[in-house]
Scaffold this motif. Sequence first.
Motif, mmCIF file in Angstrom:
data_model
loop_
_atom_site.group_PDB
_atom_site.id
_atom_site.type_symbol
_atom_site.label_atom_id
_atom_site.label_comp_id
_atom_site.label_asym_id
_atom_site.label_seq_id
_atom_site.Cartn_x
_atom_site.Cartn_y
_atom_site.Cartn_z
ATOM 1 N N MET A 1 -32.134 12.494 -4.973
ATOM 2 C CA MET A 1 -32.392 12.678 -6.362
ATOM 3 C C MET A 1 -31.531 11.733 -7.208
ATOM 4 O O MET A 1 -32.044 11.075 -8.082
ATOM 5 N N THR A 2 -30.256 11.722 -6.922
ATOM 6 C CA THR A 2 -29.376 10.800 -7.639
ATOM 7 C C THR A 2 -29.723 9.365 -7.266
ATOM 8 O O THR A 2 -29.617 8.466 -8.101
ATOM 9 N N ALA A 3 -30.156 9.165 -6.027
ATOM 10 C CA ALA A 3 -30.562 7.823 -5.599
ATOM 11 C C ALA A 3 -31.754 7.341 -6.423
ATOM 12 O O ALA A 3 -31.823 6.161 -6.791
ATOM 13 N N LEU A 4 -32.707 8.230 -6.726
ATOM 14 C CA LEU A 4 -33.848 7.835 -7.559
ATOM 15 C C LEU A 4 -33.394 7.431 -8.959
ATOM 16 O O LEU A 4 -33.898 6.464 -9.529
ATOM 17 N N THR A 5 -32.448 8.171 -9.491
ATOM 18 C CA THR A 5 -31.922 7.835 -10.820
ATOM 19 C C THR A 5 -31.287 6.454 -10.797
ATOM 20 O O THR A 5 -31.538 5.616 -11.669
ATOM 21 N N THR A 6 -30.465 6.199 -9.784
ATOM 22 C CA THR A 6 -29.813 4.894 -9.658
ATOM 23 C C THR A 6 -30.838 3.793 -9.412
ATOM 24 O O THR A 6 -30.743 2.703 -9.986
ATOM 25 N N LEU A 7 -31.837 4.069 -8.563
ATOM 26 C CA LEU A 7 -32.874 3.073 -8.293
ATOM 27 C C LEU A 7 -33.688 2.750 -9.543
ATOM 28 O O LEU A 7 -34.174 1.636 -9.697
ATOM 29 N N GLY A 8 -33.842 3.714 -10.427
ATOM 30 C CA GLY A 8 -34.555 3.451 -11.676
ATOM 31 C C GLY A 8 -33.726 2.663 -12.665
ATOM 32 O O GLY A 8 -34.247 1.811 -13.390
ATOM 33 N N LEU A 9 -32.424 2.930 -12.710
ATOM 34 C CA LEU A 9 -31.557 2.216 -13.650
ATOM 35 C C LEU A 9 -31.276 0.788 -13.200
ATOM 36 O O LEU A 9 -31.214 -0.122 -14.027
ATOM 37 N N GLY A 10 -31.089 0.593 -11.915
ATOM 38 C CA GLY A 10 -30.732 -0.728 -11.393
ATOM 39 C C GLY A 10 -31.696 -1.834 -11.792
ATOM 40 O O GLY A 10 -31.274 -2.878 -12.306
ATOM 41 N N PRO A 11 -33.008 -1.650 -11.591
ATOM 42 C CA PRO A 11 -33.949 -2.723 -11.962
ATOM 43 C C PRO A 11 -34.086 -2.964 -13.456
ATOM 44 O O PRO A 11 -34.722 -3.919 -13.867
ATOM 45 N N LEU A 12 -33.508 -2.103 -14.292
ATOM 46 C CA LEU A 12 -33.549 -2.361 -15.732
ATOM 47 C C LEU A 12 -32.546 -3.435 -16.138
ATOM 48 O O LEU A 12 -32.708 -4.068 -17.182
ATOM 49 N N ILE A 13 -31.525 -3.658 -15.333
ATOM 50 C CA ILE A 13 -30.453 -4.590 -15.703
ATOM 51 C C ILE A 13 -30.971 -6.002 -15.957
ATOM 52 O O ILE A 13 -30.659 -6.594 -16.982
ATOM 53 N N PRO A 14 -31.785 -6.590 -15.068
ATOM 54 C CA PRO A 14 -32.197 -7.978 -15.318
ATOM 55 C C PRO A 14 -33.188 -8.148 -16.455
ATOM 56 O O PRO A 14 -33.435 -9.262 -16.874
ATOM 57 N N LEU A 15 -33.749 -7.076 -16.979
ATOM 58 C CA LEU A 15 -34.732 -7.227 -18.045
ATOM 59 C C LEU A 15 -34.133 -7.756 -19.326
ATOM 60 O O LEU A 15 -34.796 -8.440 -20.090
ATOM 61 N N GLY A 16 -32.876 -7.429 -19.582
ATOM 62 C CA GLY A 16 -32.221 -7.927 -20.785
ATOM 63 C C GLY A 16 -32.913 -7.455 -22.045
ATOM 64 O O GLY A 16 -33.365 -6.326 -22.138
ATOM 65 N N GLU A 17 -33.012 -8.335 -23.020
ATOM 66 C CA GLU A 17 -33.592 -7.960 -24.297
ATOM 67 C C GLU A 17 -35.114 -8.025 -24.297
ATOM 68 O O GLU A 17 -35.761 -7.460 -25.159
ATOM 69 N N ALA A 18 -35.689 -8.728 -23.355
ATOM 70 C CA ALA A 18 -37.146 -8.794 -23.251
ATOM 71 C C ALA A 18 -37.604 -7.586 -22.453
ATOM 72 O O ALA A 18 -37.718 -7.621 -21.242
ATOM 73 N N LEU A 19 -37.810 -6.489 -23.139
ATOM 74 C CA LEU A 19 -38.138 -5.235 -22.481
ATOM 75 C C LEU A 19 -39.626 -4.930 -22.624
ATOM 76 O O LEU A 19 -40.033 -4.200 -23.522
ATOM 77 N N PRO A 20 -40.467 -5.480 -21.743
ATOM 78 C CA PRO A 20 -41.899 -5.153 -21.821
ATOM 79 C C PRO A 20 -42.089 -3.668 -21.500
ATOM 80 O O PRO A 20 -41.593 -3.188 -20.483
ATOM 81 N N PRO A 21 -42.766 -2.935 -22.365
ATOM 82 C CA PRO A 21 -42.904 -1.493 -22.173
ATOM 83 C C PRO A 21 -43.403 -1.053 -20.794
ATOM 84 O O PRO A 21 -42.833 -0.124 -20.216
ATOM 85 N N PRO A 22 -44.411 -1.685 -20.194
ATOM 86 C CA PRO A 22 -44.835 -1.219 -18.862
ATOM 87 C C PRO A 22 -43.753 -1.402 -17.787
ATOM 88 O O PRO A 22 -43.605 -0.572 -16.891
ATOM 89 N N GLU A 23 -42.977 -2.464 -17.904
ATOM 90 C CA GLU A 23 -41.903 -2.705 -16.945
ATOM 91 C C GLU A 23 -40.790 -1.669 -17.089
ATOM 92 O O GLU A 23 -40.182 -1.252 -16.117
ATOM 93 N N VAL A 24 -40.505 -1.290 -18.300
ATOM 94 C CA VAL A 24 -39.478 -0.287 -18.552
ATOM 95 C C VAL A 24 -39.977 1.095 -18.151
ATOM 96 O O VAL A 24 -39.239 1.899 -17.581
ATOM 97 N N ALA A 25 -41.250 1.371 -18.416
ATOM 98 C CA ALA A 25 -41.803 2.718 -18.212
ATOM 99 C C ALA A 25 -41.694 3.186 -16.770
ATOM 100 O O ALA A 25 -41.254 4.318 -16.517
ATOM 101 N N TRP A 26 -42.067 2.354 -15.799
ATOM 102 C CA TRP A 26 -42.033 2.847 -14.415
ATOM 103 C C TRP A 26 -40.597 3.031 -13.930
ATOM 104 O O TRP A 26 -40.306 3.928 -13.152
ATOM 105 N N ARG A 27 -39.687 2.217 -14.444
ATOM 106 C CA ARG A 27 -38.280 2.389 -14.067
ATOM 107 C C ARG A 27 -37.701 3.668 -14.672
ATOM 108 O O ARG A 27 -36.996 4.415 -14.010
ATOM 109 N N LEU A 28 -38.023 3.915 -15.927
ATOM 110 C CA LEU A 28 -37.556 5.140 -16.563
ATOM 111 C C LEU A 28 -38.226 6.374 -15.957
ATOM 112 O O LEU A 28 -37.632 7.452 -15.926
ATOM 113 N N ALA A 29 -39.441 6.211 -15.445
ATOM 114 C CA ALA A 29 -40.093 7.321 -14.743
ATOM 115 C C ALA A 29 -39.301 7.685 -13.494
ATOM 116 O O ALA A 29 -39.116 8.872 -13.185
#
Length: 119
Positions: A1-29
């Motif tokens: 469970m905590t691993a899923l949270t970390t796995l979702g947060l980790g891929p958000l790091i390289p997005l930077g300021e260009a946060l396309p909503p679909p890319e953010v949505a699946w990670r936040l899911a």
Amino acid sequence: MTALTTLGLGPLIPLGEALPPPEVAWRLALVGVGMGLHGGPTQALVLGAAPPGRAATAASTLQLSRPLGFALGPVPAAAVWGLAGQAHGVRAGIAFAATAAGPAVPLLTLRRQPSTTAG
């Protein structure tokens, strides 16, 4: 469970300021699913480790700490985000949150050894 949270947060790091909503949505899911699945096993882990006479205290402490964590947890990430400035704030805040969540994964796998008393 905590691993899923970390796995979702980790891929958000390289997005930077260009946060396309679909890319953010699946990670936040992934983050949301990890946080949602976290409650039941954590409750069982805490209550299983509590002495029989202290189960109510352990459960109430857990029920207090979880919403406090949800309420106060974003504060350090937001502070890091603000201190890093406009150019790197998003990455710094998310990296801080992922780094803070990561160590919980191995800690949650530790099993408490039952105490044995001589007598």
